[in-house]
Write a protein that holds these residues in place. Structure first.
Motif, mmCIF file in Angstrom:
data_model
loop_
_atom_site.group_PDB
_atom_site.id
_atom_site.type_symbol
_atom_site.label_atom_id
_atom_site.label_comp_id
_atom_site.label_asym_id
_atom_site.label_seq_id
_atom_site.Cartn_x
_atom_site.Cartn_y
_atom_site.Cartn_z
ATOM 1 N N LEU A 181 0.809 -1.221 0.000
ATOM 2 C CA LEU A 181 0.000 0.000 0.000
ATOM 3 C C LEU A 181 0.841 1.269 0.000
ATOM 4 N N TYR A 182 1.926 1.261 0.782
ATOM 5 C CA TYR A 182 2.677 2.487 1.004
ATOM 6 C C TYR A 182 4.101 2.466 0.432
ATOM 7 N N GLY A 183 4.529 1.312 -0.077
ATOM 8 C CA GLY A 183 5.882 1.215 -0.586
ATOM 9 C C GLY A 183 6.918 1.023 0.497
ATOM 10 N N THR A 184 6.470 0.895 1.735
ATOM 11 C CA THR A 184 7.340 0.668 2.885
ATOM 12 C C THR A 184 6.519 0.049 3.999
ATOM 13 N N ASN A 185 7.182 -0.681 4.892
ATOM 14 C CA ASN A 185 6.489 -1.175 6.084
ATOM 15 C C ASN A 185 7.057 -0.515 7.340
ATOM 16 N N ASP A 186 7.732 0.626 7.143
ATOM 17 C CA ASP A 186 8.206 1.443 8.266
ATOM 18 C C ASP A 186 6.999 2.194 8.834
#
Length: 235
Positions: A181-186
């Motif tokens: 969804l966001y291009g990161t899981n941070d």
């Protein structure tokens, strides 16, 4: 045998006169007390202490908000074999606005529960929770400590704005979905972007991130410690 009745009209009249004289004297004494410098010094000190208290919430009144001072009621329990915990109930007069529960560790405090019981009326319970956590550690004599907790439901953004930062997403499925969804899981980057994209006064929807552990930044702890020197929340 004749027993005299003491409750005669004369006795009743005399008793009422004595009672009236007593109340008159007490009223005069109270008025005299209210005029003494000592009374006003005590009253001013009480008002000054209230003004300097860091126990503050925001009261929502239509489109405006104002700061109000609230009172705390603390209850500490020490379960056998477990860490002590303290619950701080927050009151605006007789109205219970919410509560904060802290689990006390030797190296800090874990924020186990933060509850705003009247979200339509009050704000700032989360910020007060951070102050209480820091003050709790200081009151227990800790010099260097950690403030931790877990963000759940739609609380991530509120905690982020209060100075909390997040660890990794433990759930593999949620982590993969966040990356897609966001291009990161941070979580910190995701929450920051959600805050930026949410309209003013809108609600932050972050429940899809699941339960994520969090900690209060050291700089935030230091800032709160400085704040508490002038505006204590625990006395």
């Amino acid at each position: 045998m004749y027993i005299k009745n003491f409750y005669t009209p004369k006795y009743t009249k005399d008793y009422k006169l004595l009672e009236q004289n007593y109340h008159t004297r007490r009223q005069a004494e109270l008025e005299k007390t209210f005029q003494t410098p000592e009374y006003w010094q005590i009253l001013n000190r009480a008002e000054e202490a209230k003004k300097n208290s860091g126990c503050i919430l925001t009261l929502k009144d239509g489109n405006t908000q104002k700061e109000i001072h609230v009172k705390l009621k603390a209850e500490r329990i020490i379960p056998e074999g477990l860490n002590p915990s303290t619950t701080y109930e927050i009151y605006d007069g007789l109205t219970k606005a919410g509560y904060v529960t802290l689990e006390e560790f030797p190296d800090g405090a874990y924020i186990a529960k933060v509850e705003n019981m009247k979200q339509e009326l009050y704000g700032g319970v989360d910020k007060l929770a951070m102050k209480l956590a820091v003050a709790n550690c200081e009151k227990r004599g800790l010099k260097h400590f950690n403030i931790t907790g877990d963000a759940i439901n739609n609380s991530h953004a509120i905690h982020y704005l209060s100075g909390m930062r997040f660890g990794e997403i433990n759930n593999k499925y949620i982590a993969e979905r966040a990356k897609a969804l966001y291009g990161t899981n941070d979580v910190n980057k995701i929450v920051k972007s959600i805050i930026a994209e949410t309209p003013k006064n809108g609600r932050y929807y972050t429940a899809h991130l699941g339960c994520v552990n969090m900690h209060l930044m050291k700089t935030a702890i230091k800032n709160i410690m400085e704040y508490l020197k002038k505006h204590p929340v625990l006395v």
